[in-house]
Design an enzyme around this catalytic site. Structure first.
Site, PDB file in Angstrom:
ATOM      1  N   GLU A   1      50.880   4.298  31.052  1.00 29.62           N
ATOM      2  CA  GLU A   1      51.416   3.838  29.764  1.00 29.62           C
ATOM      3  C   GLU A   1      51.388   5.012  28.788  1.00 29.62           C
ATOM      4  OE1 GLU A   1      48.803   0.996  27.781  1.00 29.62           O
ATOM      5  OE2 GLU A   1      47.064   1.913  28.741  1.00 29.62           O
TER       6      GLU A   1
ATOM      7  N   LEU B   1      46.705  -1.224  28.889  1.00 33.49           N
ATOM      8  CA  LEU B   1      46.503  -2.278  27.894  1.00 33.49           C
ATOM      9  C   LEU B   1      47.686  -3.243  28.011  1.00 33.49           C
ATOM     10  CD1 LEU B   1      44.717  -3.087  25.397  1.00 33.49           C
ATOM     11  CD2 LEU B   1      46.639  -2.260  24.050  1.00 33.49           C
TER      12      LEU B   1
ATOM     13  N   ARG C   1      43.465 -11.395  22.724  1.00 32.90           N
ATOM     14  CA  ARG C   1      43.127 -10.107  23.350  1.00 32.90           C
ATOM     15  C   ARG C   1      41.836  -9.540  22.750  1.00 32.90           C
ATOM     16  NH1 ARG C   1      47.577  -5.458  23.273  1.00 32.90           N
ATOM     17  NH2 ARG C   1      46.916  -5.337  21.097  1.00 32.90           N
TER      18      ARG C   1
ATOM     19  N   TYR D   1      39.260  -3.068  18.804  1.00 30.66           N
ATOM     20  CA  TYR D   1      40.140  -3.167  17.645  1.00 30.66           C
ATOM     21  C   TYR D   1      41.448  -3.842  18.003  1.00 30.66           C
ATOM     22  CZ  TYR D   1      43.206   0.667  19.238  1.00 30.66           C
ATOM     23  OH  TYR D   1      44.099   1.436  19.937  1.00 30.66           O
TER      24      TYR D   1
ATOM     25  N   LYS E   1      40.675  -3.015  24.709  1.00 27.61           N
ATOM     26  CA  LYS E   1      41.191  -2.251  23.562  1.00 27.61           C
ATOM     27  C   LYS E   1      40.017  -1.695  22.757  1.00 27.61           C
ATOM     28  CE  LYS E   1      45.003  -2.386  20.236  1.00 27.61           C
ATOM     29  NZ  LYS E   1      45.630  -1.158  20.694  1.00 27.61           N
TER      30      LYS E   1
ATOM     31  N   ARG F   1      19.812   5.043  17.255  1.00 22.98           N
ATOM     32  CA  ARG F   1      20.651   5.470  18.373  1.00 22.98           C
ATOM     33  C   ARG F   1      19.922   5.363  19.711  1.00 22.98           C
ATOM     34  NH1 ARG F   1      21.994   9.882  21.429  1.00 22.98           N
ATOM     35  NH2 ARG F   1      24.215  10.007  21.990  1.00 22.98           N
TER      36      ARG F   1
HETATM   37  N1  PDD Z   1      48.379   0.641  20.163  1.00 23.92           N
HETATM   38  N2  PDD Z   1      48.940   0.798  25.192  1.00 23.92           N
HETATM   39  C1  PDD Z   1      48.038   1.402  24.400  1.00 23.92           C
HETATM   40  C2  PDD Z   1      47.115   2.392  25.002  1.00 23.92           C
HETATM   41  C3  PDD Z   1      47.976   1.065  23.026  1.00 23.92           C
HETATM   42  O1  PDD Z   1      47.079   1.655  22.235  1.00 23.92           O
HETATM   43  C4  PDD Z   1      48.893   0.126  22.501  1.00 23.92           C
HETATM   44  C5  PDD Z   1      48.888  -0.288  21.060  1.00 23.92           C
HETATM   45  C6  PDD Z   1      49.831  -0.470  23.382  1.00 23.92           C
HETATM   46  C7  PDD Z   1      50.819  -1.504  22.907  1.00 23.92           C
HETATM   47  O2  PDD Z   1      50.168  -2.696  22.575  1.00 23.92           O
HETATM   48  P1  PDD Z   1      50.762  -3.721  21.495  1.00 23.92           P
HETATM   49  O3  PDD Z   1      52.112  -4.060  21.971  1.00 23.92           O
HETATM   50  O4  PDD Z   1      49.820  -4.873  21.549  1.00 23.92           O
HETATM   51  O5  PDD Z   1      50.784  -3.017  20.162  1.00 23.92           O
HETATM   52  C8  PDD Z   1      49.817  -0.113  24.720  1.00 23.92           C
HETATM   53  C9  PDD Z   1      48.261   0.303  18.760  1.00 23.92           C
HETATM   54  C10 PDD Z   1      49.590   0.036  18.112  1.00 23.92           C
HETATM   55  C11 PDD Z   1      47.462   1.397  18.084  1.00 23.92           C
HETATM   56  O6  PDD Z   1      46.456   1.783  18.667  1.00 23.92           O
HETATM   57  O7  PDD Z   1      47.803   1.836  16.979  1.00 23.92           O
END
Ligand code: PDD
Length: 285
Positions: A180, A205, A52, A33, A147, A100
């Protein structure tokens, strides 16, 4: 106003939008996603998000549901139909619906769903106050750089933060270093003014906001160091902040209940937050 979702070729009322019970996104989190910020009607760093997405898809051998040009049209149409000026567009690509079985199905077509909703992006009131974070063990698999919607450890960690009246949980690896947040990247500013954030290897990520901010930091001639930092280093840091598409640059003022610096948003974090808001206003790149 009633919301609209895009589901496999059709725009449907959000409240009655469905995917099949054997969709592999639902069964196995076999799915990737993106969340893209919309600021004053502009997509923020759309190309980096699409790059990405491609990288995440390819890491899982997941084929594209459509061309990037067609996907951009669907994203814009979903944003338009939901009247979003400030908010997010969410897109998810799954390996599709199939009986499945763990191995890839021979004949599934990827599913694509897109939703959009209005919400504050890089909320100035929150930036002015700053937020608290807690630290928790990083329980995730070894590829958080992909992601994927396999987010259960992130969900549990965010709930821990909520129980502690904190905004975010910083996940910590086996060596005591911060990886993170649950949905954001983590940063500190140390005593000599270096901006420190973990290197983008398989353990985090690589945030699109992270990349945009690195450009800003380099253009401003500030010192950036990409390396792991420990929880104790973060607690003793001069400043701390987090980044994500929804938050932009957001100062962190408490870690595990202890104040960062004087307990107020750091001056560099506030400057970078303002610079990132200007960067967002420049629109899609
Ligand atoms: N999340 N690390 C993780 C684990 C994340 O899920 C996200 C983003 C980030 C920051 O990535 P970016 O700068 O590309 O938004 C870092 C999104 C916002 C979400 O899952 O809602």
């Amino acid at each position: 106003m009633s919301r609209v979702a895009y589901v496999n070729g059709r725009y449907l009322p959000h409240r009655s939008s469905r995917v099949h019970i054997e969709d592999r996104g639902f069964q196995f989190a076999d799915s990737v996603y993106e969340v893209i910020a919309i600021r004053a009607g502009q997509f923020v760093d759309e190309e980096r998000h699409l790059a990405r997405l491609k990288r995440s898809r390819e890491a899982l051998e997941l084929s594209a549901p459509m061309s990037d040009a067609a996907l951009k049209t669907v994203l814009r149409e979903t944003v338009r139909r939901n009247h979003v000026a400030d908010g997010i567009v969410y897109l998810q690509v799954t390996r599709g619906a199939a009986p499945r079985e763990f191995a890839f199905p021979k004949r599934a077509r990827p599913s694509l769903i897109v939703t959009a909703r209005a919400q504050a992006i890089a909320d100035p009131a929150l930036i002015e106050r700053g937020v608290a974070v807690i630290t928790v063990p990083d329980l995730r698999w070894k590829r958080p750089d992909i992601k994927s919607v396999s987010l259960l450890p992130n969900v549990l960690a965010k709930q821990q933060a909520k129980y502690a009246d904190a905004y975010e949980a910083w996940q910590v690896d086996a060596y005591g270093n911060v990886t993170e947040g649950t949905s954001s990247n983590a940063w500190v500013v140390n005593g000599v003014g270096e901006v420190v954030t973990r290197q983008a290897d398989h353990s985090i990520l690589n945030g699109v906001t992270r990349l945009g901010l690195i450009d800003i930091i380099e253009r401003a001639g500030l010192r950036l160091v990409e390396r792991p930092f420990s929880v104790s280093e973060a607690r003793a840091a001069r400043e701390a902040f987090l980044t994500s598409s929804t938050n932009g640059v957001l100062p962190v003022v408490r870690i595990d209940g202890g104040a960062v610096g004087d307990g107020r948003p750091g001056s560099l974090a506030v400057t970078l937050a303002a610079a990132y808001r200007r960067y967002m206003a420049e629109g899609t790149r």
